[in-house]
Design a protein around this motif. Sequence first.
Motif, mmCIF file in Angstrom:
data_model
loop_
_atom_site.group_PDB
_atom_site.id
_atom_site.type_symbol
_atom_site.label_atom_id
_atom_site.label_comp_id
_atom_site.label_asym_id
_atom_site.label_seq_id
_atom_site.Cartn_x
_atom_site.Cartn_y
_atom_site.Cartn_z
ATOM 1 N N GLY A 1 0.803 -1.209 0.000
ATOM 2 C CA GLY A 1 0.000 0.000 0.000
ATOM 3 C C GLY A 1 0.840 1.264 0.000
ATOM 4 N N GLU A 2 2.007 1.228 0.642
ATOM 5 C CA GLU A 2 2.900 2.387 0.689
ATOM 6 C C GLU A 2 3.956 2.352 -0.414
ATOM 7 O OE1 GLU A 2 2.169 0.527 3.332
ATOM 8 O OE2 GLU A 2 0.895 1.931 4.438
ATOM 9 N N THR A 3 4.392 1.174 -0.806
ATOM 10 C CA THR A 3 5.470 1.077 -1.794
ATOM 11 C C THR A 3 4.951 0.991 -3.226
ATOM 12 O OG1 THR A 3 5.537 -1.351 -1.670
ATOM 13 C CG2 THR A 3 6.912 -0.133 -0.107
ATOM 14 N N GLY A 4 3.713 0.524 -3.416
ATOM 15 C CA GLY A 4 3.245 0.218 -4.755
ATOM 16 C C GLY A 4 3.749 -1.153 -5.167
ATOM 17 N N VAL A 5 3.158 -1.725 -6.200
ATOM 18 C CA VAL A 5 3.556 -3.075 -6.614
ATOM 19 C C VAL A 5 4.986 -3.117 -7.142
ATOM 20 C CG1 VAL A 5 3.046 -4.982 -8.179
ATOM 21 C CG2 VAL A 5 1.170 -3.764 -7.051
ATOM 22 N N PRO A 6 5.392 -2.230 -8.081
ATOM 23 C CA PRO A 6 6.787 -2.296 -8.549
ATOM 24 C C PRO A 6 7.793 -2.076 -7.426
ATOM 25 C CG PRO A 6 5.449 -0.961 -10.032
ATOM 26 C CD PRO A 6 4.624 -1.209 -8.820
ATOM 27 N N GLY A 7 7.534 -1.064 -6.590
ATOM 28 C CA GLY A 7 8.433 -0.823 -5.463
ATOM 29 C C GLY A 7 8.422 -1.970 -4.465
ATOM 30 N N GLY A 8 7.260 -2.605 -4.288
ATOM 31 C CA GLY A 8 7.170 -3.735 -3.380
ATOM 32 C C GLY A 8 7.961 -4.930 -3.858
ATOM 33 N N VAL A 9 7.949 -5.162 -5.175
ATOM 34 C CA VAL A 9 8.738 -6.267 -5.735
ATOM 35 C C VAL A 9 10.222 -6.009 -5.521
ATOM 36 C CG1 VAL A 9 9.373 -7.449 -7.864
ATOM 37 C CG2 VAL A 9 6.966 -6.888 -7.414
ATOM 38 N N LEU A 10 10.646 -4.756 -5.764
ATOM 39 C CA LEU A 10 12.054 -4.415 -5.527
ATOM 40 C C LEU A 10 12.407 -4.560 -4.044
ATOM 41 C CD1 LEU A 10 12.464 -1.233 -7.784
ATOM 42 C CD2 LEU A 10 13.348 -3.539 -8.214
ATOM 43 N N ALA A 11 11.495 -4.150 -3.181
ATOM 44 C CA ALA A 11 11.743 -4.260 -1.738
ATOM 45 C C ALA A 11 11.862 -5.713 -1.300
ATOM 46 C CB ALA A 11 10.623 -3.566 -0.960
ATOM 47 N N ALA A 12 11.004 -6.585 -1.859
ATOM 48 C CA ALA A 12 11.077 -8.009 -1.508
ATOM 49 C C ALA A 12 12.413 -8.601 -1.947
ATOM 50 C CB ALA A 12 9.916 -8.766 -2.151
ATOM 51 N N GLY A 13 12.855 -8.224 -3.155
ATOM 52 C CA GLY A 13 14.158 -8.707 -3.610
ATOM 53 C C GLY A 13 15.291 -8.202 -2.740
ATOM 54 N N TRP A 14 15.195 -6.946 -2.295
ATOM 55 C CA TRP A 14 16.239 -6.387 -1.432
ATOM 56 C C TRP A 14 16.249 -7.086 -0.077
ATOM 57 C CZ3 TRP A 14 16.399 -3.793 3.253
ATOM 58 C CH2 TRP A 14 17.614 -3.161 3.554
#
Length: 345
Positions: free
Chosen positions: A113-126
């Motif tokens: 909800g705060e990161t957005g889907v693209p940002g969330g995918v990058l965050a999960a990878g990080w």
Amino acid sequence: MLYGIVAAAIALLLSAFLTGLLRVPALRLEIVDRRRRWPVPLSGGMAVALTTGLVAGVGDRVGAAPLGTGVGSLLAAGAGVGVLGLAADLWRLRWWVPLAGTAVAAAFVVPYGETGVPGGVLAAGWIAAVTVAFRGLDHADGLAGTVGAVTAFGVAACAAVELMDGIAVLLSVLAAALTGFLLHNWHPARAALGAGGSLFVGFVIASAAVFARAGQGIGIGAGVLFCLTAVACADAVLVVLGRRLARWPVPRGRPDHLGHRLRRLGLAPRAVTVLLGAGALGGVLVGVCAHTGRVSGGAVLWVAAVAAVVVLVLVRLPVTPVFRPRQRSSDASPQVTTQLRVRNG
């Protein structure tokens, strides 16, 4: 505030007690680090995870320090990653199994909800990458615990600034639990974290850092996250780069981490831990100041530049398959002396 201090004190004492208490069962069940000259029980990982979950859970249950939305799921996912790491300690799972499991767990805890889907995918990878990097730090006495405690306190400070009291308390408890564990892990270590403990620590820290930075911009956010975990990231980059240059399979372990290479320069084991702990503290201070706006983004670039120089300098050091410190002839038996001469050519 008062509960946070009390919880941290309890976590420190409980972790130290459980680490010592679980040493004997870990030895009997052969849950040990076999990379060392003698078996070191992996009781520290279980103690840190149990202490963190117990103290944080009790605080949430009694209402003294509610964890908040999503933080309970984060802690549960961290426990699952820790169990997967413990399985890797026991049965030597393929390298990609803990990585894949960590990535799946990260995908479930990212605040989309705060990161957005693209940002969330990058965050999960990080999160998955940093978690595995923290596992790599468990190669020297006291190193993973020291860097983990410093980083956890830094993430707790970032969360406190954002009024995320649940995450702040959770990370403070984790840092205190790691400090109690260090009483048994300082050189020469009597207990270690193992994959179970190091993956749990790395996952909770990385996920909490993402929560603290969510919704504040990807650019400066990535810089803050890097500063908070600079030592773990530098170690991972050094290992991957060094093995690629040496045409060595990346998943196949060898003594080429930061601690190993600093030992090649002649530093004592405790000096290596203190030096890298100081480096982690410097990165964390810059990360916290950048998060609060006290320093500009240029400070983040300085941390990245220092890390890059360290990696480029240390990657040139030769790596031996087996490292053995020199012994005085009066301390070594003729047989050991002969073996050392053969190994050293």
